[in-house]
Design a protein around this motif. Structure first.
Motif, PDB file in Angstrom:
ATOM      1  N   UNK A 136      55.353  59.049  36.840  1.00 22.96           N
ATOM      2  CA  UNK A 136      56.161  57.898  36.045  1.00 22.96           C
ATOM      3  C   UNK A 136      56.057  56.629  37.022  1.00 22.96           C
ATOM      4  N   UNK A 137      54.510  56.067  36.551  1.00 24.14           N
ATOM      5  CA  UNK A 137      54.800  54.373  37.461  1.00 24.14           C
ATOM      6  C   UNK A 137      55.395  53.338  37.351  1.00 24.14           C
ATOM      7  N   UNK A 138      55.244  53.447  38.577  1.00 28.38           N
ATOM      8  CA  UNK A 138      56.353  51.888  38.925  1.00 28.38           C
ATOM      9  C   UNK A 138      55.163  50.869  38.969  1.00 28.38           C
ATOM     10  N   UNK A 139      55.301  49.238  37.695  1.00 27.88           N
ATOM     11  CA  UNK A 139      54.450  48.303  37.998  1.00 27.88           C
ATOM     12  C   UNK A 139      54.656  47.022  39.609  1.00 27.88           C
ATOM     13  N   UNK A 140      54.357  46.811  40.273  1.00 22.87           N
ATOM     14  CA  UNK A 140      54.989  45.682  41.153  1.00 22.87           C
ATOM     15  C   UNK A 140      54.200  44.580  41.421  1.00 22.87           C
ATOM     16  N   UNK A 141      54.681  43.238  41.489  1.00 22.66           N
ATOM     17  CA  UNK A 141      53.601  42.238  41.408  1.00 22.66           C
ATOM     18  C   UNK A 141      54.330  40.959  42.472  1.00 22.66           C
ATOM     19  N   UNK A 142      52.754  39.863  42.282  1.00 22.56           N
ATOM     20  CA  UNK A 142      52.940  39.008  43.749  1.00 22.56           C
ATOM     21  C   UNK A 142      53.570  38.344  42.677  1.00 22.56           C
ATOM     22  N   UNK A 143      55.140  37.065  43.217  1.00 24.17           N
ATOM     23  CA  UNK A 143      55.701  36.197  42.116  1.00 24.17           C
ATOM     24  C   UNK A 143      56.194  35.077  43.177  1.00 24.17           C
ATOM     25  N   UNK A 144      56.613  34.148  42.874  1.00 26.58           N
ATOM     26  CA  UNK A 144      56.294  33.174  44.254  1.00 26.58           C
ATOM     27  C   UNK A 144      57.698  33.324  45.070  1.00 26.58           C
ATOM     28  N   UNK A 145      58.325  34.507  45.291  1.00 22.93           N
ATOM     29  CA  UNK A 145      58.827  35.054  46.599  1.00 22.93           C
ATOM     30  C   UNK A 145      58.323  35.965  47.211  1.00 22.93           C
ATOM     31  N   UNK A 146      57.154  35.939  47.122  1.00 25.98           N
ATOM     32  CA  UNK A 146      56.229  37.127  48.350  1.00 25.98           C
ATOM     33  C   UNK A 146      55.141  36.014  48.969  1.00 25.98           C
ATOM     34  N   UNK A 147      55.374  36.872  49.697  1.00 26.22           N
ATOM     35  CA  UNK A 147      54.706  36.052  51.393  1.00 26.22           C
ATOM     36  C   UNK A 147      52.512  36.726  51.520  1.00 26.22           C
ATOM     37  N   UNK A 148      52.661  35.772  51.340  1.00 26.89           N
ATOM     38  CA  UNK A 148      51.040  36.098  51.539  1.00 26.89           C
ATOM     39  C   UNK A 148      50.377  36.086  52.411  1.00 26.89           C
ATOM     40  N   UNK A 149      49.819  36.273  53.731  1.00 28.80           N
ATOM     41  CA  UNK A 149      49.169  34.937  54.883  1.00 28.80           C
ATOM     42  C   UNK A 149      47.580  35.303  54.592  1.00 28.80           C
ATOM     43  N   UNK A 150      47.049  34.283  55.064  1.00 31.13           N
ATOM     44  CA  UNK A 150      45.725  33.977  55.209  1.00 31.13           C
ATOM     45  C   UNK A 150      45.045  34.178  55.834  1.00 31.13           C
ATOM     46  N   UNK A 151      43.640  35.048  55.330  1.00 28.60           N
ATOM     47  CA  UNK A 151      42.634  35.500  56.959  1.00 28.60           C
ATOM     48  C   UNK A 151      41.459  34.223  56.849  1.00 28.60           C
ATOM     49  N   UNK A 152      41.482  34.880  57.965  1.00 32.33           N
ATOM     50  CA  UNK A 152      40.350  33.682  58.624  1.00 32.33           C
ATOM     51  C   UNK A 152      39.271  34.350  59.175  1.00 32.33           C
ATOM     52  N   UNK A 153      38.044  33.856  58.351  1.00 34.83           N
ATOM     53  CA  UNK A 153      36.830  34.549  58.295  1.00 34.83           C
ATOM     54  C   UNK A 153      36.408  34.331  59.922  1.00 34.83           C
ATOM     55  N   UNK A 154      35.355  35.360  59.919  1.00 35.38           N
ATOM     56  CA  UNK A 154      34.624  35.245  61.673  1.00 35.38           C
ATOM     57  C   UNK A 154      33.081  35.220  61.528  1.00 35.38           C
ATOM     58  N   UNK A 155      32.481  35.974  62.110  1.00 35.73           N
ATOM     59  CA  UNK A 155      31.105  35.745  61.802  1.00 35.73           C
ATOM     60  C   UNK A 155      30.546  35.949  60.587  1.00 35.73           C
ATOM     61  N   UNK A 156      29.087  35.946  60.421  1.00 33.62           N
ATOM     62  CA  UNK A 156      28.318  35.776  59.342  1.00 33.62           C
ATOM     63  C   UNK A 156      28.468  37.476  58.950  1.00 33.62           C
ATOM     64  N   UNK A 157      28.474  38.130  57.813  1.00 37.07           N
ATOM     65  CA  UNK A 157      28.510  39.671  57.317  1.00 37.07           C
ATOM     66  C   UNK A 157      29.266  39.442  56.668  1.00 37.07           C
ATOM     67  N   UNK A 158      29.903  40.735  56.290  1.00 37.91           N
ATOM     68  CA  UNK A 158      30.956  41.237  55.734  1.00 37.91           C
ATOM     69  C   UNK A 158      32.215  41.327  56.180  1.00 37.91           C
ATOM     70  N   UNK A 159      33.898  41.206  55.643  1.00 29.54           N
ATOM     71  CA  UNK A 159      34.684  41.593  55.549  1.00 29.54           C
ATOM     72  C   UNK A 159      35.101  42.170  55.051  1.00 29.54           C
TER      73      UNK A 159
END
Length: 207
Positions: A136-159
């Motif tokens: 049985x698969x249970x779904x979850x989703x981002x909604x208005x109450x979800x807290x999603x932090x922001x990443x800052x990018x560093x040096x050129x390359x890949x993240x």
């Protein structure tokens, strides 16, 4: 005189068409987001019946590339976890026929700051499906109450953004008498050799 007026009007219309065409050509194109996804990741989770395996997948939308010193904030996060056939049958046999709640998970990153953040309150919508034998698969989703932090990018390359080694499910099981029973599932990624790949694909290019 009337012919001159018609010529002036036609010239004016032509100018408007030319200006519109140039504006369309020089307007900045809309940047479409890139879809990032994990594969199936096995976690061992506490349940009312002891430690059980749950298969977890997650997706989000974000920029395919970003400048060094810029930011990345995942959006449109969706995911799922799977009760295997045995656990699904045991849950229904114990009168647990539905679920609602939230998922919290750490997310880690390379070549970004901070190196680890927590995404909280991903919503498990209330769901009380009929019993079907099998997983049985249970779904979850981002909604208005979800807290999603922001990443800052560093040096050129890949993240590379990855799911953390743990996650937590704070939920209520729906019982067939109509009541709800609380459940906190603390989960740890299953140890395998080689270790499981928890990364979202593709990597993000940092220019």
């Amino acid at each position: 005189m009337g012919q001159q007026v018609r010529l002036i009007r036609r010239a004016g219309v032509a100018s408007v068409i030319m200006i519109s065409a140039v504006s369309t050509l020089t307007a900045a194109p809309a940047m479409a987001g890139t879809s990032f996804a994990t594969g199936a990741i096995a976690y061992m989770c506490g349940t009312p019946f002891g430690q059980q395996p749950l298969e977890v997948r997650m997706n989000f939308t974000g920029p395919g590339s970003v400048a060094a010193g810029g930011t990345v904030t995942p959006t449109g996060i969706t995911g799922s976890f799977v009760f295997d056939a045995t656990l699904n049958a045991v849950l229904y046999a114990s009168n647990r026929d539905g679920l609602r709640g939230t998922v919290t998970t750490p997310v880690t990153g390379t070549n970004v700051t901070p190196a680890s953040v927590a995404v909280t309150n991903l919503r498990i919508p209330e769901q009380v499906p009929p019993y079907v034998p099998g997983p049985r698969t249970v779904q979850f989703v981002q909604d208005a109450s979800t807290v999603v932090p922001t990443f800052g990018t560093s040096t050129p390359g890949q993240a590379v953004i990855s799911l953390g080694p743990t996650l937590r499910i704070d939920a209520d099981f729906h019982l067939r008498d109509g009541s709800w029973s609380p459940w906190t599932g603390n989960c740890t990624v299953k140890n395998t050799n080689p270790a499981q790949n928890r990364a979202f694909s593709p990597a993000i290019t940092i220019n």
